[in-house]
Write an enzyme that holds these catalytic residues in place. Structure first.
Site, PDB file in Angstrom:
ATOM      1  N   GLY A 163      -8.742   7.967 -11.760  1.00 42.12           N
ATOM      2  CA  GLY A 163      -9.149   6.890 -10.873  1.00 42.12           C
ATOM      3  C   GLY A 163      -8.483   5.574 -11.191  1.00 42.12           C
TER       4      GLY A 163
ATOM      5  N   THR B  10      -2.397   7.520  -7.178  1.00 38.90           N
ATOM      6  CA  THR B  10      -2.071   7.845  -5.788  1.00 38.90           C
ATOM      7  C   THR B  10      -1.502   6.629  -5.068  1.00 38.90           C
ATOM      8  OG1 THR B  10      -3.817   9.531  -5.758  1.00 38.90           O
ATOM      9  CG2 THR B  10      -3.000   8.754  -3.628  1.00 38.90           C
TER      10      THR B  10
ATOM     11  N   LYS C 189       1.907  17.092  -5.107  1.00 41.38           N
ATOM     12  CA  LYS C 189       0.854  17.150  -6.130  1.00 41.38           C
ATOM     13  C   LYS C 189       0.602  18.628  -6.410  1.00 41.38           C
ATOM     14  CE  LYS C 189      -3.506  15.292  -7.703  1.00 41.38           C
ATOM     15  NZ  LYS C 189      -4.366  14.105  -7.656  1.00 41.38           N
TER      16      LYS C 189
ATOM     17  N   GLY D 234       0.355  13.930 -11.003  1.00 41.76           N
ATOM     18  CA  GLY D 234      -0.515  14.791 -11.783  1.00 41.76           C
ATOM     19  C   GLY D 234      -1.976  14.577 -11.468  1.00 41.76           C
TER      20      GLY D 234
END
Length: 236
Positions: free
Chosen positions: A32, A36, A52, A121
């Site tokens: 988090g 992305t 991914k 990842g």
């Protein structure tokens, strides 16, 4: 480029360093943390293809591929399908075990692409994928340089230096670090990371400020800022 351009992204000109486009593996010091978002920025800046390999957490969300496509504005064919889709929001190993599946990460090969590949990842370097195989082992297998996403504030020194040490131990090259979330200690932390990681050069590619919202415009501004500092090159 004017300072007002960088101001749209909430950053200054010094936040963007020269960054030659090439295929990379985006990982982080935590989950988090903004992998992305960084992937979307690189896809847009480099006109790259996104992959991914292991997508978990599909019981809660649609996955990161659709997010990268929306934010970067790339074509549908520039988002490659994962090697495995897993439902539980857990590590790939734990999520696969819940589905009575066994993953085989060291048999994966990089997909063919005409442009650079941005491979994202799941979690950090030490996240397990299969028995005896961590995310860092997959990175070494794929032979890609790493873009490491790290927090800018309290705790980043320990997490970032441990990650850099692990990369160095396995001989994995580092493309650079992206620091997410501004903090009063960010510049000091960056300096200390650079000081204590001299055996593995740790350049800062750019920094991400605290953002109230993340939109395609946000990604566009960061990508253009990064792209204007990047010399043209042929993709790997």
């Amino acid at each position: 480029m004017t300072d007002s351009f960088y101001a749209l992204a909430g950053a200054d000109a010094e936040s963007f360093n020269t960054c030659t486009p090439e295929s990379v593996f985006v990982t982080g010091t935590d989950t988090g943390i903004g992998k992305t978002l960084v992937s979307a920025i690189l896809v847009r800046a480099w006109k790259a293809t996104y992959w991914k390999p292991y997508q978990t957490g599909l019981s809660d969300e649609a996955g990161d591929g659709p997010v990268v496509r929306t934010l970067s504005g790339c074509a549908e064919e520039d988002i490659l399908p994962p090697a495995a889709l897993l439902q539980a929001p857990l590590s790939p190993l734990a999520a696969a075990q819940r589905e009575n599946r066994t993953l085989h990460p060291l048999t994966l090969e990089l997909p063919r692409a005409r442009q650079p590949l941005v491979v994202e990842g799941a979690g950090g370097l030490m996240v397990p994928i299969a028995p005896g195989c961590l995310m860092i082992d997959l990175i070494a297998h794929l032979k890609l340089p790493v873009v490491l996403v790290a927090r800018g504030g309290l705790g980043t020194l320990n997490h970032t230096l441990l990650s850099l040490e692990a990369l160095h131990h396995r001989g994995i090259p580092l493309k650079g670090i992206v620091y997410s979330a501004n903090s009063p200690a960010q510049k000091e932390n960056r300096h200390l990371v650079e000081t204590f990681s001299q055996q593995l050069a740790a350049p800062c590619l750019f920094t991400l400020p605290d953002l109230d919202s993340i939109t395609p415009r946000t990604v566009q501004v960061f990508a253009e800022a990064l792209g204007r500092r990047s010399p043209p090159t042929r993709p790997l």
